[in-house]
Design an enzyme around this catalytic site. Structure first.
Site, PDB file in Angstrom:
ATOM      1  N   ASN A 262       0.870  -1.178   0.000  1.00 53.46           N
ATOM      2  CA  ASN A 262       0.000   0.000   0.000  1.00 53.46           C
ATOM      3  C   ASN A 262       0.906   1.227   0.000  1.00 53.46           C
ATOM      4  OD1 ASN A 262      -1.844   2.000   0.474  1.00 53.46           O
ATOM      5  ND2 ASN A 262      -2.593   1.170   2.418  1.00 53.46           N
TER       6      ASN A 262
ATOM      7  N   ARG B 210      -2.633  -2.101  -3.309  1.00 52.64           N
ATOM      8  CA  ARG B 210      -3.782  -1.210  -3.163  1.00 52.64           C
ATOM      9  C   ARG B 210      -3.575  -0.019  -4.105  1.00 52.64           C
ATOM     10  NH1 ARG B 210      -5.629   2.138   2.219  1.00 52.64           N
ATOM     11  NH2 ARG B 210      -7.540   2.932   1.336  1.00 52.64           N
TER      12      ARG B 210
ATOM     13  N   HIS C 148     -12.427   3.843   0.099  1.00 55.05           N
ATOM     14  CA  HIS C 148     -12.492   2.834   1.176  1.00 55.05           C
ATOM     15  C   HIS C 148     -13.261   1.597   0.691  1.00 55.05           C
ATOM     16  CE1 HIS C 148     -12.364   6.360   4.291  1.00 55.05           C
ATOM     17  NE2 HIS C 148     -11.142   5.854   4.164  1.00 55.05           N
TER      18      HIS C 148
ATOM     19  N   ASN D 125      -9.452   8.250  10.355  1.00 56.93           N
ATOM     20  CA  ASN D 125      -8.924   9.562   9.985  1.00 56.93           C
ATOM     21  C   ASN D 125      -9.680  10.117   8.798  1.00 56.93           C
ATOM     22  OD1 ASN D 125      -6.938  10.537  11.684  1.00 56.93           O
ATOM     23  ND2 ASN D 125      -5.475   9.022  10.925  1.00 56.93           N
TER      24      ASN D 125
ATOM     25  N   ARG E  21     -10.362  16.918   7.104  1.00 62.62           N
ATOM     26  CA  ARG E  21     -11.035  17.234   5.827  1.00 62.62           C
ATOM     27  C   ARG E  21     -12.436  17.779   6.101  1.00 62.62           C
ATOM     28  NH1 ARG E  21     -10.127  11.434   3.104  1.00 62.62           N
ATOM     29  NH2 ARG E  21      -8.293  11.042   4.383  1.00 62.62           N
TER      30      ARG E  21
ATOM     31  N   GLU F 270      -8.272  -4.527   5.608  1.00 67.86           N
ATOM     32  CA  GLU F 270      -8.116  -4.274   4.180  1.00 67.86           C
ATOM     33  C   GLU F 270      -7.028  -5.153   3.574  1.00 67.86           C
ATOM     34  OE1 GLU F 270      -8.302  -0.033   5.410  1.00 67.86           O
ATOM     35  OE2 GLU F 270      -9.027   0.279   3.371  1.00 67.86           O
TER      36      GLU F 270
HETATM   37  P1  AMP Z   1      -7.857   4.950  11.265  1.00 72.04           P
HETATM   38  O1  AMP Z   1      -7.704   5.990  10.199  1.00 72.04           O
HETATM   39  O2  AMP Z   1      -8.888   3.921  10.944  1.00 72.04           O
HETATM   40  O3  AMP Z   1      -6.549   4.359  11.706  1.00 72.04           O
HETATM   41  O4  AMP Z   1      -8.449   5.729  12.551  1.00 72.04           O
HETATM   42  C1  AMP Z   1      -7.628   6.622  13.280  1.00 72.04           C
HETATM   43  C2  AMP Z   1      -8.498   7.456  14.220  1.00 72.04           C
HETATM   44  O5  AMP Z   1      -9.279   6.602  15.064  1.00 72.04           O
HETATM   45  C3  AMP Z   1      -7.680   8.294  15.189  1.00 72.04           C
HETATM   46  O6  AMP Z   1      -7.323   9.508  14.651  1.00 72.04           O
HETATM   47  C4  AMP Z   1      -8.646   8.488  16.328  1.00 72.04           C
HETATM   48  O7  AMP Z   1      -9.429   9.639  16.050  1.00 72.04           O
HETATM   49  C5  AMP Z   1      -9.553   7.283  16.279  1.00 72.04           C
HETATM   50  N1  AMP Z   1      -9.333   6.362  17.417  1.00 72.04           N
HETATM   51  C6  AMP Z   1      -8.484   5.335  17.509  1.00 72.04           C
HETATM   52  N2  AMP Z   1      -8.581   4.732  18.714  1.00 72.04           N
HETATM   53  C7  AMP Z   1      -9.538   5.397  19.401  1.00 72.04           C
HETATM   54  C8  AMP Z   1     -10.108   5.267  20.705  1.00 72.04           C
HETATM   55  N3  AMP Z   1      -9.726   4.318  21.559  1.00 72.04           N
HETATM   56  N4  AMP Z   1     -11.065   6.157  21.062  1.00 72.04           N
HETATM   57  C9  AMP Z   1     -11.469   7.112  20.204  1.00 72.04           C
HETATM   58  N5  AMP Z   1     -10.976   7.272  18.975  1.00 72.04           N
HETATM   59  C10 AMP Z   1     -10.022   6.431  18.570  1.00 72.04           C
END
Ligand code: AMP
Length: 401
Positions: free
Chosen positions: A7, A91, A180, A211, A241, A385
């Site tokens: 990726n 990816r 996604h 994110n 964003r 993924e």
């Molecule tokens: P991802 O892009 O799927 O890796 O998601 C990342 C985002 O998930 C982070 O910026 C956090 O905002 C949120 N996140 C991860 N762990 C937690 C948690 N335990 N509680 C609340 N938000 C979380």
């Protein structure tokens, strides 16, 4: 059978080697800050043994060579020779209308990926470089491209067309594509299994909240609508964003502050979303902590996110003519118990009832958090993924036969 998953991002390269039959991740790696200052690499084996160090990556090509060195090294290796890799799944961010499914990489496929550079200017060139370097150093090993947009290609025209002069669609390809896709496909397939295994007749809303965040309406196993658009800037407000805003705001701010297209693009992609509103952080953990201390703008950012998500879910229930299951996934969806439960408040009229005792404290594992007897099931399903890319790669090549 070992499958390598790659990726490539604009300045990063993530990889995994998966032992396919056992669904076991043998190693995960990340090459960061490629072509910028202080590039570094992390390479972690399944037993926890980890290489972490500063590197001298100038290009993605350097990163691929470093990855190969680690994969085959005495100390950190998971293979002796590259030909132990049965296939590589890449990816690719944007497949335009060309790709509705995974594709075995050929010259024509590479040309088509190049055609999509305009829509994925940061990612598609890096994705193609990853593919070309792998072709060069792993001749004879099949390379497969898996597109983030492909799952959404089943959307009907009424869902993907923008109300602009039609020639912009015909001449510039401007339409909703959605992203996604691998995640929405993976978790919706898992939800179908939880609903009994038959996709036909199911109506599922998938909420990928991380994110970057997006929603998909999935009917009979096929996507019929999604919240991201021509680019991943559309839909719900995200970490940084802005998501959907009145389009007239864009020229208004550009004129008011004398901004170039690149400058407004940067503001909407990097300085907006919950970070822009809160002025605190893009991370929901920081927002929850500061809101609890009384920070009004952190609270507003969280309330805004929850409210926008709830409206999208309700509108997708209308698009689907009802809903059997709502699925939460990705960093926020899997872990932020409060945000996901609050997003479903007010939806009791549609038969959505969350059991807080099942929801609260539940993180990153498959679960049904709806009340017993709730008309709509609510699932938490961790996305994967990389595994989905491995499965799609193996199925396309018929390696599992
Ligand atoms: P991802 O892009 O799927 O890796 O998601 C990342 C985002 O998930 C982070 O910026 C956090 O905002 C949120 N996140 C991860 N762990 C937690 C948690 N335990 N509680 C609340 N938000 C979380």
């Amino acid at each position: 059978m070992k499958i390598l998953i790659i990726n490539s991002g604009s300045s990063s390269l993530k990889y995994q080697v998966i032992n396919y039959e056992a669904r076991e991740v043998l190693c995960v790696g990340l090459c960061e800050r490629i072509g910028i200052d202080d590039p570094s690499m992390t390479h972690k084996l399944s037993d926890g043994k980890t290489f972490k160090g500063n590197m001298d990556f100038k290009t993605h090509r350097d990163a691929v060579f470093a990855m190969v060195e680690k994969l085959t090294s005495e100390e950190y290796g998971v293979i002796k020779e590259l030909d132990e890799i049965s296939a590589v799944g890449h990816r690719v961010l944007h497949g335009g209308e060309e790709f509705t499914a995974p594709a075995l990489v050929t010259d024509e496929v590479k040309q088509a990926i190049r055609k999509c550079f305009a829509w994925g200017p940061l990612h598609n060139p890096a994705n193609l470089t990853g593919i070309e370097v792998c072709e060069e150093i792993m001749p004879g090993i099949p390379q497969v491209a898996i597109f983030d947009t492909a799952f959404h290609q089943t959307m009907p025209a009424e869902a993907f067309i923008y109300a602009l002069p039609y020639r912009y669609y015909e001449e510039l390809g401007i339409r909703r594509y959605g992203f996604h896709g691998t995640s929405h496909m993976y978790v919706s397939q898992q939800a179908v299994e939880l609903l009994g295994g038959e996709a036909e007749g199911t109506r599922i809303i998938t909420c990928h909240l991380g994110n970057g965040s997006s929603f998909a309406a999935v009917k009979d196993g096929k996507c019929v609508d999604t919240s991201m658009g021509l680019t991943p800037l559309a839909g719900i407000a995200m970490g940084t964003r802005c998501g959907d805003i009145d389009p007239a705001i864009v020229p208004y701010i550009m004129k008011a502050e004398n901004l170039t297209p690149d400058e407004i693009d940067h503001i909407m992609n990097k300085e907006s979303g919950v970070r822009g509103v809160s002025g605190v952080s893009s991370d929901f953990r920081d927002l929850a902590a500061t809101a609890a201390e009384g920070n009004e703008r952190s609270k507003l950012a969280l309330d805004m996110f929850v409210y926008q998500g709830r409206k999208i879910i309700a509108s997708y229930a209308a698009a689907l003519g009802g809903v059997d299951a709502i699925v939460f996934t990705a960093g926020i969806g899997e872990n932020d118990t409060d945000t996901r439960a609050r997003m479903l408040e007010n939806l009791e009229f549609m038969g959505v009832e969350v059991d807080r005792s099942k929801n609260d404290g539940l993180r990153a594992k498959v679960a049904d958090i709806s009340k017993d007897g709730s008309k709509v099931r609510v699932f938490v399903i961790p996305t994967n993924e990389e595994l989905s890319i491995a499965i799609q790669t193996v199925e396309l090549l018929g390696l599992d036969k």
